[in-house]
Design a protein around this motif. Structure first.
Motif, mmCIF file in Angstrom:
data_model
loop_
_atom_site.group_PDB
_atom_site.id
_atom_site.type_symbol
_atom_site.label_atom_id
_atom_site.label_comp_id
_atom_site.label_asym_id
_atom_site.label_seq_id
_atom_site.Cartn_x
_atom_site.Cartn_y
_atom_site.Cartn_z
ATOM 1 N N THR A 1 -76.201 32.473 2.863
ATOM 2 C CA THR A 1 -74.598 32.401 3.364
ATOM 3 C C THR A 1 -74.564 34.538 3.522
ATOM 4 N N ASN A 2 -73.828 35.084 4.547
ATOM 5 C CA ASN A 2 -73.292 36.197 4.688
ATOM 6 C C ASN A 2 -73.374 36.983 2.918
ATOM 7 N N GLU A 3 -72.586 36.239 2.023
ATOM 8 C CA GLU A 3 -72.580 37.369 1.041
ATOM 9 C C GLU A 3 -74.448 36.781 0.815
ATOM 10 N N SER A 4 -74.721 35.678 0.644
ATOM 11 C CA SER A 4 -76.162 35.869 -0.426
ATOM 12 C C SER A 4 -77.286 37.037 0.072
ATOM 13 N N LEU A 5 -77.147 37.100 1.259
ATOM 14 C CA LEU A 5 -77.953 38.251 2.470
ATOM 15 C C LEU A 5 -77.872 39.509 1.866
ATOM 16 N N MET A 6 -75.926 40.156 1.554
ATOM 17 C CA MET A 6 -75.677 41.202 1.112
ATOM 18 C C MET A 6 -76.343 41.476 0.001
ATOM 19 N N ALA A 7 -76.385 40.228 -0.588
ATOM 20 C CA ALA A 7 -76.181 41.084 -2.663
ATOM 21 C C ALA A 7 -78.118 40.409 -2.379
ATOM 22 N N LEU A 8 -78.948 39.609 -1.524
ATOM 23 C CA LEU A 8 -80.408 40.424 -1.424
ATOM 24 C C LEU A 8 -80.713 41.721 -1.317
ATOM 25 N N GLN A 9 -80.257 42.271 0.513
ATOM 26 C CA GLN A 9 -80.203 43.581 0.749
ATOM 27 C C GLN A 9 -79.606 44.743 -0.705
ATOM 28 N N GLN A 10 -78.726 44.342 -1.626
ATOM 29 C CA GLN A 10 -78.517 44.788 -2.091
ATOM 30 C C GLN A 10 -79.732 44.687 -3.523
ATOM 31 N N ALA A 11 -79.861 44.437 -3.474
ATOM 32 C CA ALA A 11 -80.966 44.073 -4.717
ATOM 33 C C ALA A 11 -82.303 44.767 -4.340
ATOM 34 N N GLN A 12 -82.695 45.000 -3.141
ATOM 35 C CA GLN A 12 -83.262 45.449 -2.542
ATOM 36 C C GLN A 12 -83.631 46.969 -2.127
ATOM 37 N N VAL A 13 -82.326 47.609 -2.214
ATOM 38 C CA VAL A 13 -81.454 49.266 -2.418
ATOM 39 C C VAL A 13 -82.521 49.392 -4.234
ATOM 40 N N GLU A 14 -81.762 48.148 -4.949
ATOM 41 C CA GLU A 14 -81.995 49.513 -6.574
ATOM 42 C C GLU A 14 -83.960 49.003 -6.282
ATOM 43 N N CYS A 15 -84.844 47.450 -5.962
ATOM 44 C CA CYS A 15 -86.065 47.935 -5.941
ATOM 45 C C CYS A 15 -85.913 49.480 -5.646
ATOM 46 N N ARG A 16 -85.399 50.066 -4.339
ATOM 47 C CA ARG A 16 -86.421 51.466 -3.236
ATOM 48 C C ARG A 16 -85.717 52.254 -4.341
ATOM 49 N N GLN A 17 -84.756 52.207 -5.359
ATOM 50 C CA GLN A 17 -84.921 53.113 -5.617
ATOM 51 C C GLN A 17 -85.881 53.464 -7.280
ATOM 52 N N CYS A 18 -85.589 51.761 -8.145
ATOM 53 C CA CYS A 18 -87.346 52.176 -9.227
ATOM 54 C C CYS A 18 -88.298 52.863 -8.237
ATOM 55 N N MET A 19 -88.807 51.875 -7.202
ATOM 56 C CA MET A 19 -90.117 52.349 -6.262
ATOM 57 C C MET A 19 -90.035 54.060 -6.655
ATOM 58 N N LEU A 20 -88.981 54.165 -5.826
ATOM 59 C CA LEU A 20 -89.039 55.939 -5.033
ATOM 60 C C LEU A 20 -89.235 57.101 -7.061
ATOM 61 N N GLU A 21 -88.377 56.362 -8.233
ATOM 62 C CA GLU A 21 -88.875 56.844 -9.488
ATOM 63 C C GLU A 21 -90.002 56.584 -10.181
ATOM 64 N N GLY A 22 -90.615 55.614 -9.412
ATOM 65 C CA GLY A 22 -91.868 55.012 -10.787
ATOM 66 C C GLY A 22 -91.740 54.104 -11.549
ATOM 67 N N ASP A 23 -90.857 53.950 -11.584
ATOM 68 C CA ASP A 23 -89.938 53.011 -12.493
ATOM 69 C C ASP A 23 -90.770 51.267 -12.478
ATOM 70 N N VAL A 24 -91.476 51.066 -13.204
ATOM 71 C CA VAL A 24 -91.883 50.043 -12.959
ATOM 72 C C VAL A 24 -91.455 49.200 -13.349
ATOM 73 N N ASN A 25 -91.289 49.387 -15.156
ATOM 74 C CA ASN A 25 -90.605 48.478 -15.851
ATOM 75 C C ASN A 25 -89.012 47.670 -15.010
ATOM 76 N N GLY A 26 -88.536 49.091 -14.261
ATOM 77 C CA GLY A 26 -86.625 48.342 -13.715
ATOM 78 C C GLY A 26 -87.363 47.630 -12.679
ATOM 79 N N TYR A 27 -88.775 47.754 -12.038
ATOM 80 C CA TYR A 27 -88.504 47.757 -10.594
ATOM 81 C C TYR A 27 -88.986 45.940 -11.009
ATOM 82 N N TYR A 28 -89.582 45.694 -11.861
ATOM 83 C CA TYR A 28 -90.477 44.764 -12.893
ATOM 84 C C TYR A 28 -88.986 43.897 -12.418
ATOM 85 N N TYR A 29 -87.746 43.947 -13.630
ATOM 86 C CA TYR A 29 -86.343 43.890 -13.177
ATOM 87 C C TYR A 29 -85.612 43.374 -12.355
#
Length: 227
Positions: A104-132
């Motif tokens: 659904t559009n709602e689940s796609l938006m949630a996935l995009q938000q999760a990807q934004v949060e993954c990106r932030q962890c990636m930029l910070e080099g936060d392995v544990n944060g990215y893992y979760y």
């Protein structure tokens, strides 16, 4: 009475994560016995949340329970790991194919938000944060396929492989490459391209080439540290 379980569940989850980290980092060697009383003293808690944490680890395959003997750290050989990652790759691919058709559009938006949060962890080099956050990214895809049985099996195997997937993320540049793979997965899901979503998710998980060599090297370093 209702508040007590609410307090115990987070503590058990915290202890599970601490024990999982300790096992992956080599503080407990494969075959070591995990004594609930000793762990309770070490982590300054009662034996109840320790037992709950060990039960969760047993479900994930991190530890093995031997009747009348105790709980022991499990050891997966390279062959066993490859076999499990092969199955995981196929399950992930199926989840992606169904999600591309059904999300659904709602689940796609949630996935995009999760990807934004993954990106932030990636930029910070936060392995544990990215893992979760990576775990949340995959969970959303499982649910978006609207096949409860498939999602259940994917979650079960995902949990079993979590410590090794965490170990993978410590390889040089793996955070960046993992995030880029996520980008291609999200693009395929947004386009409703089931075949591409299936292929991208399968390749994202499958152990092959340099990724396989990196994981084996990490496991060998752990074994050397243990000896």
């Amino acid at each position: 009475m209702n508040e007590s379980p609410g307090r115990r569940i987070p503590q058990a989850q915290r202890l599970r994560d601490l024990l999982e980290d300790a096992i992956v980092e080599g503080h407990y060697a494969p075959g070591d016995r995990l004594d609930p009383e000793a762990l309770a003293r070490q982590y300054h808690c009662s034996r109840t949340p320790i037992r709950e944490a060990l039960t969760q680890l047993a479900v994930s395959g991190m530890v093995k329970v031997a009747p009348k003997r105790g709980t022991f750290v499990a050891r997966l050989s390279v062959t066993e790991l490859v076999e499990r990652f092969e199955v995981m790759a196929e399950l992930e691919g199926m989840c992606g194919r169904l999600a591309a058709r059904r999300m659904t559009n709602e689940s796609l938006m949630a996935l995009q938000q999760a990807q934004v949060e993954c990106r932030q962890c990636m930029l910070e080099g936060d392995v544990n944060g990215y893992y979760y956050k990576n775990g949340e990214f995959h969970r959303l895809i499982y649910e978006a396929g609207h096949n409860a049985f498939l999602a259940q099996e994917a979650r079960r195997l995902h949990a079993m492989l979590k410590p090794y997937r965490r170990l993978q993320l410590h390889a040089r540049h793996r955070l960046e490459s993992s995030w880029c793979e996520h980008e291609r997965i999200v693009a395929a899901l947004m386009a409703g391209d089931a075949e591409t979503a299936q292929r991208e998710l399968r390749e994202h998980v499958l152990l092959q080439g340099e990724r396989f060599n990196d994981l084996v090297a990490s496991m060998q370093r752990l074994e050397q540290a243990q000896t």
